[in-house]
Design a protein around this motif. Structure first.
Motif, short mmCIF file in Angstrom:
data_model
loop_
_atom_site.label_atom_id
_atom_site.label_comp_id
_atom_site.label_asym_id
_atom_site.label_seq_id
_atom_site.Cartn_x
_atom_site.Cartn_y
_atom_site.Cartn_z
N ASN A 30 25.65 6.52 47.10
CA ASN A 30 26.05 6.60 48.51
C ASN A 30 27.32 7.45 48.63
OD1 ASN A 30 26.44 6.11 51.25
ND2 ASN A 30 27.46 4.15 50.89
N VAL A 31 27.19 8.64 49.25
CA VAL A 31 28.36 9.50 49.47
C VAL A 31 29.17 8.94 50.62
CG1 VAL A 31 29.16 11.83 50.04
CG2 VAL A 31 27.15 11.53 48.57
N VAL A 32 30.38 8.47 50.34
CA VAL A 32 31.21 7.84 51.37
C VAL A 32 32.30 8.75 51.91
CG1 VAL A 32 30.76 5.50 50.53
CG2 VAL A 32 32.72 6.78 49.62
N ALA A 33 32.59 9.86 51.19
CA ALA A 33 33.64 10.78 51.65
C ALA A 33 33.42 12.17 51.08
CB ALA A 33 35.01 10.25 51.23
N GLU A 34 33.78 13.18 51.89
CA GLU A 34 33.72 14.57 51.47
C GLU A 34 35.01 15.26 51.88
OE1 GLU A 34 30.17 16.79 52.59
OE2 GLU A 34 29.17 14.90 53.07
N VAL A 35 35.60 16.04 50.98
CA VAL A 35 36.80 16.82 51.30
C VAL A 35 36.64 18.24 50.77
CG1 VAL A 35 38.33 14.80 51.35
CG2 VAL A 35 38.04 16.08 49.21
N GLY A 36 37.38 19.18 51.37
CA GLY A 36 37.28 20.57 50.98
C GLY A 36 38.51 21.10 50.27
N ARG A 37 39.49 20.22 50.03
CA ARG A 37 40.74 20.64 49.38
C ARG A 37 41.13 19.62 48.31
NH1 ARG A 37 44.22 24.12 51.97
NH2 ARG A 37 45.97 22.99 51.02
N GLY A 38 41.73 20.12 47.24
CA GLY A 38 42.16 19.23 46.18
C GLY A 38 43.26 18.27 46.59
N ASP A 39 44.14 18.71 47.52
CA ASP A 39 45.24 17.85 47.93
C ASP A 39 44.80 16.81 48.97
OD1 ASP A 39 44.86 19.68 49.96
OD2 ASP A 39 46.89 20.49 49.92
N GLU A 40 43.50 16.77 49.29
CA GLU A 40 42.97 15.73 50.19
C GLU A 40 42.26 14.62 49.42
OE1 GLU A 40 40.37 18.03 52.66
OE2 GLU A 40 41.97 18.72 53.98
N VAL A 41 42.11 14.81 48.11
CA VAL A 41 41.31 13.88 47.30
C VAL A 41 41.91 12.48 47.27
CG1 VAL A 41 40.59 13.35 44.92
CG2 VAL A 41 40.25 15.65 45.85
N VAL A 42 43.20 12.37 46.96
CA VAL A 42 43.81 11.05 46.79
C VAL A 42 43.76 10.23 48.08
CG1 VAL A 42 45.94 9.80 46.27
CG2 VAL A 42 45.26 11.75 44.86
N ALA A 43 44.13 10.84 49.21
CA ALA A 43 44.12 10.12 50.49
C ALA A 43 42.71 9.64 50.84
CB ALA A 43 44.67 11.01 51.60
N ALA A 44 41.72 10.51 50.63
CA ALA A 44 40.34 10.13 50.93
C ALA A 44 39.87 9.00 50.00
CB ALA A 44 39.42 11.34 50.79
N ALA A 45 40.29 9.07 48.75
CA ALA A 45 39.90 8.03 47.79
C ALA A 45 40.54 6.69 48.12
CB ALA A 45 40.27 8.46 46.37
#
Length: 202
Positions: A29-44
């Motif tokens: 189940n894909v729960v989040a998608e981001v297009g930048r590396g600096d958005e990974v932690v916040a989305a996680a």
């Protein structure tokens, strides 16, 4: 219980295709998608994925640095690098950063889904061709300073500009470039930089 996934890739088309393929699997189940590396932690932190699938080349923060930052914030999350850049040096850097898996983007959908499941189970998953290439190429032969100088030379900057940027004399820069060219086998500093980059040494 489904495995929660976060996808990070700066190419929206690729990201969307990966999401569509993985969502076809009943246990993923894909729960989040981001297009930048600096958005990974916040989305996680917001979505709490079990596995994060990260590209290497992204704006803001590359996938290797994003892996380190993510695992520092959420050590229970597993990281699977999914990249176009199938280079042995990137594989080593990703594993040092804490990634559990490393596969290339042309991996068939079924194999990718299986890789996600295995990474989630705590198993290490590495593209077999890359693993073999990594054994052949070995660690970078360049010193830290040679790496710095070659990285600065990659864009074609003149010796004087590189010297000023790194607070070195022009003679020292030339010596480091000459040494790096000898170690990589490149005929020019540009070629040396390309060889080093292809091996993941820059």
């Amino acid at each position: 219980m489904s495995i929660r996934l976060l996808l990070a890739d700066d190419q929206a088309l690729v990201r969307g295709a990966l999401a569509a393929l993985l969502d076809l699997e009943t246990d993923l189940n894909v729960v989040a998608e981001v297009g930048r590396g600096d958005e990974v932690v916040a989305a996680a932190i917001e979505h709490r994925p079990d596995v994060a699938l990260l590209d290497v080349e992204m704006p803001g923060l590359d996938g290797i640095a994003a892996t380190s930052a993510l695992l520092e914030a959420l050590p229970q999350t597993r990281v699977l690098i999914v990249t176009t850049f199938g280079r042995p040096g990137f594989l080593r850097k990703a594993m040092h950063a804490g990634a559990t898996g490393f596969v290339v983007k042309d991996t068939p959908a079924r194999q990718l889904a299986d890789a996600v499941r295995r990474v989630h189970a705590g198993l290490r998953v590495v593209d077999p061709t890359l693993a073999a290439d990594s054994l052949v190429t070995g660690e970078s032969p360049l010193t830290d300073r040679e790496t710095e100088v070659l990285r600065a030379a990659k864009a074609g900057a003149p010796v004087a500009a590189i010297a000023a940027e790194l607070f070195l004399s022009a003679g020292t820069v030339r010596n480091h470039l000459s040494s790096a060219m000898g170690k990589t086998g490149g005929a020019t500093r540009g070629e040396s930089a390309r060889i080093a980059e292809a091996n993941g040494w820059l």
